[in-house]
Design a protein around this motif. Structure first.
Motif, short mmCIF file in Angstrom:
data_model
loop_
_atom_site.label_atom_id
_atom_site.label_comp_id
_atom_site.label_asym_id
_atom_site.label_seq_id
_atom_site.Cartn_x
_atom_site.Cartn_y
_atom_site.Cartn_z
N ASP B 19 -33.75 -21.39 9.29
CA ASP B 19 -32.66 -20.24 9.16
C ASP B 19 -31.46 -20.93 8.48
OD1 ASP B 19 -33.39 -18.52 12.31
OD2 ASP B 19 -34.37 -18.77 10.42
N ARG B 20 -31.05 -22.18 8.81
CA ARG B 20 -29.79 -22.90 8.10
C ARG B 20 -30.06 -23.17 6.67
NH1 ARG B 20 -29.35 -28.93 10.42
NH2 ARG B 20 -31.68 -29.50 10.32
N ARG B 21 -31.18 -23.14 6.04
CA ARG B 21 -31.34 -23.64 4.74
C ARG B 21 -30.28 -22.68 3.69
NH1 ARG B 21 -34.10 -27.62 3.40
NH2 ARG B 21 -34.54 -28.06 1.27
N LEU B 22 -29.41 -23.42 3.21
CA LEU B 22 -28.45 -22.80 2.37
C LEU B 22 -29.35 -22.30 1.11
CD1 LEU B 22 -25.70 -25.38 2.24
CD2 LEU B 22 -25.80 -23.30 3.54
N ASP B 25 -29.98 -24.60 -1.82
CA ASP B 25 -31.13 -25.43 -1.64
C ASP B 25 -32.30 -24.73 -2.00
OD1 ASP B 25 -29.38 -27.51 0.80
OD2 ASP B 25 -30.16 -28.24 -1.02
N CYS B 60 -23.67 -21.95 -2.11
CA CYS B 60 -23.56 -22.87 -1.08
C CYS B 60 -23.06 -22.26 0.29
CB CYS B 60 -22.65 -24.01 -1.26
SG CYS B 60 -21.00 -23.79 -1.32
N LEU B 61 -22.41 -21.00 0.13
CA LEU B 61 -21.86 -20.24 1.24
C LEU B 61 -22.77 -19.13 1.87
CD1 LEU B 61 -17.98 -20.03 0.38
CD2 LEU B 61 -19.48 -21.70 1.54
N ALA B 62 -24.08 -19.28 1.30
CA ALA B 62 -25.00 -18.16 2.00
C ALA B 62 -26.42 -18.81 2.42
CB ALA B 62 -25.39 -17.19 0.75
N PHE B 63 -26.89 -18.61 3.46
CA PHE B 63 -28.01 -18.84 3.95
C PHE B 63 -29.17 -18.12 3.33
CE2 PHE B 63 -25.99 -21.62 6.77
CZ PHE B 63 -24.77 -20.84 7.41
N ALA B 65 -31.80 -17.21 4.64
CA ALA B 65 -32.36 -16.18 5.71
C ALA B 65 -31.47 -15.10 5.36
CB ALA B 65 -32.33 -16.91 6.95
N GLN B 66 -30.15 -14.96 5.18
CA GLN B 66 -29.39 -13.49 4.94
C GLN B 66 -29.70 -12.60 3.68
OE1 GLN B 66 -25.41 -15.98 4.43
NE2 GLN B 66 -25.12 -13.72 4.62
N CYS B 67 -30.21 -13.48 2.58
CA CYS B 67 -30.58 -12.87 1.51
C CYS B 67 -31.97 -12.21 1.19
CB CYS B 67 -30.32 -14.20 0.44
SG CYS B 67 -28.88 -14.94 0.57
#
Lengths: 289, 160, 781
Positions: B19-22, B25, B60-63, B65-67
């Motif tokens: 979940d935390r993966r940017l 990355d 770098c300011l988005a995960f 998971a939210q995309c």
């Protein structure tokens, strides 16, 4: 500089979001635009067990009427800056928001996020105070509208309860023609303000019918320069009065100091910015009426 | 872990990510888009800029998971070897890069500006790139590149 | 060797860069982009204390929570470190261990290394290593460090000074005796960071058989890194390869050998796994190198007519906790003492310099090294002298500059041909309108004009390094130029191009010598395998010495090609030229033979070669710099506009008049100048690395450490003179650092001109300018 682990949950509705907030309490945080929260998480200055993504909730409407501008919490800064309807009823809004960060950040940062975070120098927070705004919230217990004076408590501290979410801000610009100006001094364009001043002025027959002035940098929250506003009411603006207004506005304030600016410098900046903002707002008010 | 469907430079793929993966990355390591660079990881330098549903965004300011469901374009999706975008060519022609590390971020951030602006002032051009830091060029060549690209864009009737 | 080739086609041409296509397409490959299977990702545990003894490193929670994680401390790694000793009498030695041993000396110093198979996980794991410290008093600044009761940075030291020396030249007593005026001023520049946009990174990998080690690093000096690792770890150098991939900016920051680099190599050897470390921006700001924290006091002995007869200087640099390799803690202060005489005909000189140890990140060599500080002090002093004597500042420079060359300065350095006076006169001409407007109050704003004149010693040769007595003993650069059997050319160099455009400029030089196209030349750089030994890209030397070596080595191949062609064309080599990929008779160009054919003879049909000629078309070129280097010169000028109420300053104009001798590619030259200038402007107005009194860093990200963005910068006007050097290949001079050297003085002088006050320190933030307007003395914030 990678964030600490968390569980991601996307909220389907605002109601869902606040129920999750209630359920998880201090273990949950809301993710709106992420332009402030995610840097903190990457730096590991902020951690959470549950990250509740509200970024896709349909809370990004702008409703503009003379004297009342309603902005959904998920309205992106860029959307609000480019909104002609908003600019028509409250030109101070794009004037202020132009100072926020830089274009890419403005694509995703949100009005609600800014208000919830309550950085002392945030332009949106200054606007809420300047335009006698309400912060409209929702929690599992229902909704409420918190007037600005009750909403901002201190730096990064608001009246929001842990299970409460901002859903809109309601701004109350003057209903008729008025002039406005928002000025800010920061080290570079887009940096956090060292000091900022916003003014909206209504002029009738050459006399100031109404003046509202907000200052960022005087205290840990944006403040209205009430004494200066009172002094301006009914007055005709002269050069002498312009200079005087800045001094009245900062009277008695001990501004804070940091590595960017001393207290004396901030105070001096605010004096100058208030005077200039009032003068320019008046010019614009006169040219409109 | 979350399953995330992303369309990156036209290719759709679902990846299973922490979940935390940017997003940056995931774009780099799962989609091979190494042109997305980390310069600061806190949103202050612009090196990681991509297009998210057509809009410049700091990856770098988005995960990731939210995309889910997003359409993403990285520098790898701009132009081709045989036909660069006018802005890419302008960077070459106007010496808008030296070490090349910040370059993808600048190009992605400036593309919408180049495609929309009509005869912008110097200040407007510099404001458009105010979220991108370059240490090599002093910005001069980048400003020239933007002007050249806007001219080229206008000459091509708005197509790049 | 020094002659410009006849009818050069590419020398002096603003050729577009051959490296650009990959960068604009995102196809560069930087250290973070290199991926290997089964890699261990390294995360450091870094000190949170500025000065403390380490009582214990508790790994119990880590071991319990992340049993897969590997943890290394100094004991696990062995007694290795960075040893950068200046060979001066009474210089004190520091060794920076790869991981802290018993003591930490600055916030950010590496204490332990944690390895797991995922970088996110390594960061999680590293948080569970708990260090127990015994705080020690913090040496927060030079005054504290030099106090009688100050604790010593290293146990075997007598005081907290790495090195202190005095340099003298000429006759200072005579200058003092003859002076009509003695003008004494103190100057201060703040601590900064160089900040390339790409952070550091290292990967190390043993061969499967364990007998060959490859290290990738974002470095400017691959061979020196290879030698250092080899000597320090005892690993045979012939079994070690260092590769610098694409490097995202260096500016001297990556021109050091760092503890992290040696440690990653060591860990690859110990674990027999590929080990990868990618620095993050916070680490970079805390623990790479810092730069420029100078305090100078200058005393000028001036004649009635404004001639600077003598100069005495006291120079203190706050160099942090360890001496850096290879340039040592003495490099910044030593550089100031060396270059302070500048372009002026000073007859007496004395400079005492000292490098003071404090509990801060070590200071290293960042673009310009000590020269920005030296030029700041000298050029602001010159303006102060001008004001005090009521002499026009341009006129004052013109009265004092060296005009006849070669000029031997007061310290015995020989300046080759330059255009110092011409640059001053040109600048004055370009600024005439701004000068007329300066100092006047208009709409609440005042404008000011200020400039600085400086020279820059570049392309230093071996004697210069020997004089410095630093761990770099040698000043040559070298390349290998190899023509392939098809006539195309491969150039290999241990220089590393990270913005300088060597893939283009070296191709330009080779193409001119060999009569081929730019697309026929490829430059491979930064890989010790296949490139000859070279000390690396720094010190404004790559184009001059590396380019010179390309010119020289290509010249050797050219000679051989002409000899082969002469035989086949039945002509004398003097009657031939290389052009358009052929060798042809100048008087009868129809008589020609393709270079590709000649190359084939050299490799594949060697019976076609002249008797006695060896096969192959490969040449190794070395160029050492002139003993005193070669001096480029420039004037930097700023026009500022200051809001007298708020202290906001806008840079209306910035211009450069510069001379770097023969230019290979004017587009690249302008780019180097402009990039350097903006870093110099950053030094002047906003870049400031701040520590608290207890050694805690306060500016550890880009929200707090501020660098100029485009809105703060005006267009940078660049004007050129070309005065070829008689002592370098093709008359080239270095210029890579020049842009960063002049701006601080120019901006300070402009502010002083606008406000009519003395401006002797940087940064000139809005706050500081407001203080200057209001007569407020500088106070720590």
């Amino acid at each position: 500089m990678k964030p600490a682990p968390f569980t991601y949950i996307r909220a389907d509705t605002a109601q869902h979001a606040v129920e999750l907030l209630k359920q998880h309490g201090d273990d949950a945080r809301l993710l709106a635009g992420g332009q402030t929260l995610v840097p903190m998480m990457n730096l590991r200055l902020s951690r959470t067990e549950y990250l509740i993504d509200i970024g896709r909730l349909p809370l990004n409407s702008i409703e503009a009427a003379p004297g009342l501008l309603k902005v959904g919490a998920l309205t992106r800064h860029r959307q609000l800056i480019e909104s002609r309807e908003a600019a028509a009823v409250a030109p101070v809004v794009p004037q202020a928001m132009w100072h926020i960060a830089h274009p890419t950040i403005r694509n995703f940062g949100t009005a609600g996020g800014s208000v919830a975070y309550a950085d002392p120098t945030a332009e949106i927070c200054a606007l809420v105070v300047l335009l006698d705004g309400d912060v409209v919230t929702l929690s599992a217990a229902g909704g409420r509208a918190i007037p600005a004076p009750d909403y901002f408590i201190s730096a990064f501290q608001t009246a929001l309860q842990p299970d409460e979410m901002v859903v809109a801000i309601h701004l109350r610009p003057p209903a008729g023609p008025h002039g406005s100006c928002f000025l800010e001094v920061s080290e570079r364009k887009g940096d956090y303000a060292m000091a900022a001043a916003g003014a909206v002025v209504v002029v009738n027959d050459g006399a100031i019918a109404e003046a509202r002035i907000v200052m960022s940098g005087a205290k840990s929250i944006p403040v209205r320069a009430r004494a200066a506003e009172a002094r301006l009411k009914g007055a005709r603006l002269t050069e002498a009065l312009v200079d005087e207004i800045g001094a009245i506005a900062v009277e008695g304030f001990d501004c804070y100091a940091d590595i960017r600016a001393s207290a004396e410098y901030r105070k001096s900046l605010l004096m100058s910015l208030v005077s200039r903002a009032v003068a320019r707002a008046c010019d614009r008010a006169v040219s409109k009426s | 872990m979350t399953a995330v469907m992303l369309t990156v430079n036209g290719r759709t793929q679902t990846v299973e990510v922490e979940d935390r993966r940017l997003l940056a990355d995931v774009l780099r390591n799962d989609f091979g888009c190494y042109g997305v660079h980390f310069g600061c990881s806190h949103g202050a330098c612009g090196c990681c800029t991509v297009h998210y549903d057509g809009v410049p965004r700091l990856s770098c300011l988005a995960f990731a998971a939210q995309c889910d469901g997003a359409t993403i374009t990285t520098i790898e999706g701009i132009g081709t070897d045989g036909a660069r975008h006018a802005l890419q060519q302008a960077f070459i022609d106007q010496h808008g890069l030296q070490c090349g590390f910040c370059t993808p971020g600048f190009i992605m951030a400036l593309l919408p500006f180049v495609e929309r602006a009509k005869e912008p002032t110097e200040d407007q051009i510099r404001e458009a790139m105010s979220g991108n830091i370059c240490r090599c060029t002093g910005y001069h060549g980048i400003v020239d590149a933007v002007r050249a690209a806007i001219r080229a864009h206008a000459q091509n009737g708005g197509a790049s | 060797m020094n002659a410009v080739p006849e009818r050069p086609k590419f020398l002096g041409a603003a050729v577009k860069r051959l490296e650009d296509p990959r960068y604009v397409a995102g196809q560069g490959r930087f250290i973070e982009d290199l991926a290997f299977p089964h890699t261990l990702y390294l995360r450091f545990v870094r000190s949170e204390m500025a000065h403390a003894r380490i009582n214990q490193i508790d790994r119990s929670v880590l071991q319990e929570t992340y049993p897969d994680a590997l943890l290394f401390t100094a004991e696990d790694v062995g007694d290795y470190g960075i040893r950068a000793t200046a060979d001066f009498p009474q210089a004190q030695v520091s060794v920076q261990p790869l991981l802290a041993r018993g003591k930490v000396r600055f916030v950010g110093e590496a204490i332990a290394a944690v390895l797991t198979e995922d970088p996110y996980r390594s960061e999680d794991a590293a948080e569970l290593v708990f260090v127990d410290y015994d705080p020690l008093p913090v040496l927060s600044d030079p005054q504290t460090a030099l106090a009688a009761d100050a604790p010593l940075m290293f146990d075997n030291w007598t005081r907290n000074v790495f090195v202190e020396q005095t340099r003298t030249g000429g006759d200072l007593a005579k200058a003092r005796a003859e002076a009509a005026h003695v003008i004494r001023r103190s100057f201060r520049n703040q601590r900064q960071a160089g900040v390339p946009m790409e952070c550091r990174g290292v990967i190390a990998q043993l061969s499967p058989a364990g007998d060959y080690l490859t290290v990738w690093s974002s470095t400017q000096m691959p061979h020196l890194l290879r030698t250092y690792i080899s000597e320090e770890l005892g690993w045979p150098e012939h079994r070690l390869r260092v590769v610098a991939p694409d490097v995202g900016g260096g500016f001297g920051v990556k021109g050091h050998v760092f503890a992290e680099e040696v440690l990653v190599a060591r860990l690859a050897i110990l674990t027999k796994r590929t080990v990868k470390w990618i620095e993050d921006r916070r680490e970079h700001l805390l623990a790479s190198i810092h730069a420029r924290p100078h305090e100078h006091t200058l005393e000028a002995y001036v004649s009635a007519e404004g001639r600077l007869l003598g100069l005495k200087a006291d120079i203190t640099v706050d160099v942090g906790a360890y001496s850096v390799w290879p340039f040592t803690a003495g490099s910044d202060p030593g550089m100031v003492a060396k270059v302070l005489p500048g372009p002026y005909r000073i007859e007496g000189y004395e400079a005492t310099f000292r490098a003071v140890a404090t509990n801060k990140c070590p200071v290293g060599t960042y673009r310009g090294v000590g020269r920005p500080g030296a030029v700041f002090s000298l050029e602001v002093l010159m303006d102060e002298i001008a004001r005090e004597l009521s002499i026009d500042p341009f006129e004052l420079r013109l009265r004092n500059v060296a005009r006849e060359f070669p000029y031997k300065n007061v310290l015995g350095f020989t300046y080759d041909e330059g255009s110092y006076a011409q640059c001053v006169e040109k600048a004055r001409e370009l600024l005439a309108a701004d000068i007329a407007e300066s100092g006047k109050l208009k709409n609440g704003k005042k404008t000011g004009v200020g400039f600085s004149l400086f020279i820059e010693q570049t392309a230093h040769g071996t004697p210069d390094f020997t004089r410095r007595r630093s761990p770099i003993e040698t000043g040559y650069e070298s390349v290998c130029v190899e023509m392939q059997p098809d006539g195309r050319v491969l150039i290999q160099t241990g220089l590393q191009s990270h913005g300088q455009g060597y893939e283009t400029t070296f191709a330009q030089l080779a193409a001119d010598q060999l009569g081929i196209g730019l697309e026929d030349v490829v430059v491979r750089h930064g890989d010790t395998l296949g490139s000859p030994y070279t000390v690396g890209t720094w010190g404004s030397r790559g184009a001059v010495l590396g380019g010179g070596a390309v010119h020289k080595a290509s010249g050797m191949i050219r000679k051989k090609l002409l000899a082969i062609a002469a035989q086949h064309l039945q002509a004398s080599p003097d009657a031939l030229e290389l052009a358009e990929r052929t060798a042809r008779v100048i008087a009868d160009p129809g008589r020609a033979i393709e270079i590709g054919k000649l190359a084939r003879f050299a490799y594949r049909n060697v019976e076609q070669l002249p008797d006695g000629m060896e096969p192959g078309l490969m040449a190794h070129g070395f160029v050492d710099g002139p003993p005193d280097g070669s001096y480029s010169n420039a004037v930097h000028a700023a026009v500022v506009e200051i809001d007298m109420k708020t202290g906001e300053m806008r840079l209306r104009r910035f211009l450069v008049v510069e001379d770097c001798g023969t230019v290979i590619n004017p587009m690249i030259v302008d780019g180097q100048v402009r990039g350097g200038v903006v870093q110099g402007i950053g030094s002047a107005i906003c870049e400031h690395f701040v520590y608290s009194d207890d050694g805690q860093p306060l500016t550890t990200n880009f929200a707090d450490y501020l660098m100029p963005t485009a809105p703060e910068i005006p267009p940078i006007e660049v004007h050129h003179f070309v005065t070829p050097s008689p002592v370098t290949p093709l008359g080239m001079k270095g210029l890579g650092e020049g842009g960063a050297i002049g701006p601080a003085a120019a901006v300070a002088n402009a502010v002083a001109n606008a406000l009519g006050v003395s401006v002797r320190e940087t940064p000139l933030t809005k706050h500081r300018i407001w203080q200057l307007i209001n007569g407020v003395a500088e106070q720590p914030l």
